[in-house]
Design a protein around this motif. Structure first.
Motif, PDB file in Angstrom:
ATOM      1  N   ALA A 182       0.836  -1.207   0.000  1.00 27.70           N
ATOM      2  CA  ALA A 182       0.000   0.000   0.000  1.00 27.70           C
ATOM      3  C   ALA A 182       0.867   1.252   0.000  1.00 27.70           C
ATOM      4  O   ALA A 182       1.845   1.352   0.733  1.00 27.70           O
ATOM      5  N   GLY A 183       0.511   2.200  -0.875  1.00 28.36           N
ATOM      6  CA  GLY A 183       1.215   3.476  -0.920  1.00 28.36           C
ATOM      7  C   GLY A 183       2.604   3.417  -1.520  1.00 28.36           C
ATOM      8  O   GLY A 183       3.421   4.306  -1.277  1.00 28.36           O
ATOM      9  N   ARG A 184       2.883   2.385  -2.308  1.00 22.85           N
ATOM     10  CA  ARG A 184       4.224   2.254  -2.897  1.00 22.85           C
ATOM     11  C   ARG A 184       4.101   1.626  -4.285  1.00 22.85           C
ATOM     12  O   ARG A 184       3.269   0.762  -4.522  1.00 22.85           O
ATOM     13  N   THR A 185       4.969   2.048  -5.201  1.00 25.59           N
ATOM     14  CA  THR A 185       5.047   1.467  -6.539  1.00 25.59           C
ATOM     15  C   THR A 185       6.508   1.153  -6.841  1.00 25.59           C
ATOM     16  O   THR A 185       7.383   1.999  -6.638  1.00 25.59           O
ATOM     17  N   VAL A 186       6.756  -0.064  -7.311  1.00 29.77           N
ATOM     18  CA  VAL A 186       8.088  -0.471  -7.738  1.00 29.77           C
ATOM     19  C   VAL A 186       7.960  -0.885  -9.199  1.00 29.77           C
ATOM     20  O   VAL A 186       7.137  -1.738  -9.535  1.00 29.77           O
ATOM     21  N   LEU A 187       8.742  -0.267 -10.063  1.00 34.53           N
ATOM     22  CA  LEU A 187       8.690  -0.567 -11.488  1.00 34.53           C
ATOM     23  C   LEU A 187      10.062  -1.043 -11.941  1.00 34.53           C
ATOM     24  O   LEU A 187      11.069  -0.404 -11.643  1.00 34.53           O
ATOM     25  N   THR A 188      10.080  -2.181 -12.642  1.00 31.68           N
ATOM     26  CA  THR A 188      11.322  -2.742 -13.174  1.00 31.68           C
ATOM     27  C   THR A 188      11.172  -2.908 -14.678  1.00 31.68           C
ATOM     28  O   THR A 188      10.203  -3.509 -15.144  1.00 31.68           O
ATOM     29  N   MET A 189      12.132  -2.378 -15.419  1.00 31.95           N
ATOM     30  CA  MET A 189      12.137  -2.494 -16.882  1.00 31.95           C
ATOM     31  C   MET A 189      13.378  -3.269 -17.298  1.00 31.95           C
ATOM     32  O   MET A 189      14.493  -2.927 -16.908  1.00 31.95           O
ATOM     33  N   THR A 190      13.166  -4.314 -18.095  1.00 29.96           N
ATOM     34  CA  THR A 190      14.258  -5.115 -18.640  1.00 29.96           C
ATOM     35  C   THR A 190      14.169  -5.042 -20.156  1.00 29.96           C
ATOM     36  O   THR A 190      13.068  -5.130 -20.718  1.00 29.96           O
ATOM     37  N   VAL A 191      15.299  -4.854 -20.816  1.00 29.33           N
ATOM     38  CA  VAL A 191      15.320  -4.731 -22.278  1.00 29.33           C
ATOM     39  C   VAL A 191      16.405  -5.615 -22.873  1.00 29.33           C
ATOM     40  O   VAL A 191      17.414  -5.898 -22.230  1.00 29.33           O
ATOM     41  N   THR A 192      16.169  -6.024 -24.123  1.00 28.92           N
ATOM     42  CA  THR A 192      17.180  -6.735 -24.912  1.00 28.92           C
ATOM     43  C   THR A 192      17.122  -6.199 -26.330  1.00 28.92           C
ATOM     44  O   THR A 192      16.061  -5.801 -26.810  1.00 28.92           O
ATOM     45  N   THR A 202      18.660  -3.635 -17.284  1.00 36.76           N
ATOM     46  CA  THR A 202      17.551  -3.665 -16.332  1.00 36.76           C
ATOM     47  C   THR A 202      17.685  -2.464 -15.414  1.00 36.76           C
ATOM     48  O   THR A 202      18.789  -2.122 -14.995  1.00 36.76           O
ATOM     49  N   ALA A 203      16.571  -1.834 -15.125  1.00 33.21           N
ATOM     50  CA  ALA A 203      16.557  -0.717 -14.169  1.00 33.21           C
ATOM     51  C   ALA A 203      15.295  -0.833 -13.322  1.00 33.21           C
ATOM     52  O   ALA A 203      14.249  -1.283 -13.803  1.00 33.21           O
ATOM     53  N   THR A 204      15.395  -0.405 -12.076  1.00 35.26           N
ATOM     54  CA  THR A 204      14.270  -0.439 -11.142  1.00 35.26           C
ATOM     55  C   THR A 204      14.172   0.904 -10.441  1.00 35.26           C
ATOM     56  O   THR A 204      15.188   1.516 -10.108  1.00 35.26           O
ATOM     57  N   ALA A 205      12.948   1.346 -10.237  1.00 32.64           N
ATOM     58  CA  ALA A 205      12.691   2.566  -9.462  1.00 32.64           C
ATOM     59  C   ALA A 205      11.537   2.295  -8.519  1.00 32.64           C
ATOM     60  O   ALA A 205      10.635   1.511  -8.820  1.00 32.64           O
TER      61      ALA A 205
END
Length: 190
Positions: free
Chosen positions: A76-86, A149-152
């Motif tokens: 609750a009250g939090r967002t974690v986004l991870t993007m992986t690319v190739t 890969t990056a995460t925020a």
């Protein structure tokens, strides 16, 4: 030809009360999953079927390159986004931001950066609003093979329907592109 027994039972069947019609089914709104995953290959914005992942700069984000985006809102009250690319340009840094609009043939269709507290002056340049606490930002760096890969994480969850895409800006080194140019866009919401 009917049998005498069937003929005798027919009047009884007509006397039986009719079965009640089934209750109407009320459609329910889908329950949003706390974790969503978008996987797509980048295509040109002019593809016959509008793509989920659009490349505006195929020298940086070649057609057929792949992305996987995991958005976790399970806390609750939090967002974690991870993007992986190739398959992207090797040894490149892409600034990536959550945007308010959806991807389209025009790179500007993705709208401005999504902000938890919206700057009343647009485009937003005020550091009180345009910052990493109020916007979801990633710094995606590819390796020599074009993979990364990056995460925020941010201490808020986007308002429903207002964070529709993730935009990859050209970044550095950008070659013929300005660093802020939109190199690619991925639809997060339909």
């Amino acid at each position: 030809m009917s049998t005498p027994l069937a003929a005798a039972l027919l009047p009884l069947a007509l006397l039986a009360p009719a079965a009640a019609p089934p209750a109407p089914v009320t459609p329910r709104a889908p329950i949003a999953s706390p974790v969503s995953v978008v996987e797509a290959a980048f295509d040109p914005a002019t593809a016959f079927v509008p793509p989920t992942a659009v490349s505006y700069a195929d020298d940086l984000v070649p057609y057929g390159a792949h992305t996987r985006i995991v958005t976790d809102r399970s806390t609750a009250g939090r967002t974690v986004l991870t993007m992986t690319v190739t398959g992207l340009a090797p040894d490149h840094e892409f600034p990536v931001h959550l945007h308010t609009g959806s991807c389209g043939a025009d790179p500007a269709s993705s709208g401005p950066h999504y902000q938890d507290a919206v700057d009343p002056v647009q485009p937003s340049t005020d550091p009180a609003y345009a910052n990493g606490r109020n916007e979801l930002r990633l710094a995606l760096r590819t390796d020599e093979h074009g993979e990364g890969t990056a995460t925020a994480s941010v201490p808020w969850q986007p308002r429903p329907g207002e964070a529709r895409s993730l935009v990859m800006h050209a970044g550095t080194p950008a070659g013929p592109h300005a660093a802020g140019d939109r190199a690619a866009c991925v639809k997060l919401e339909k």
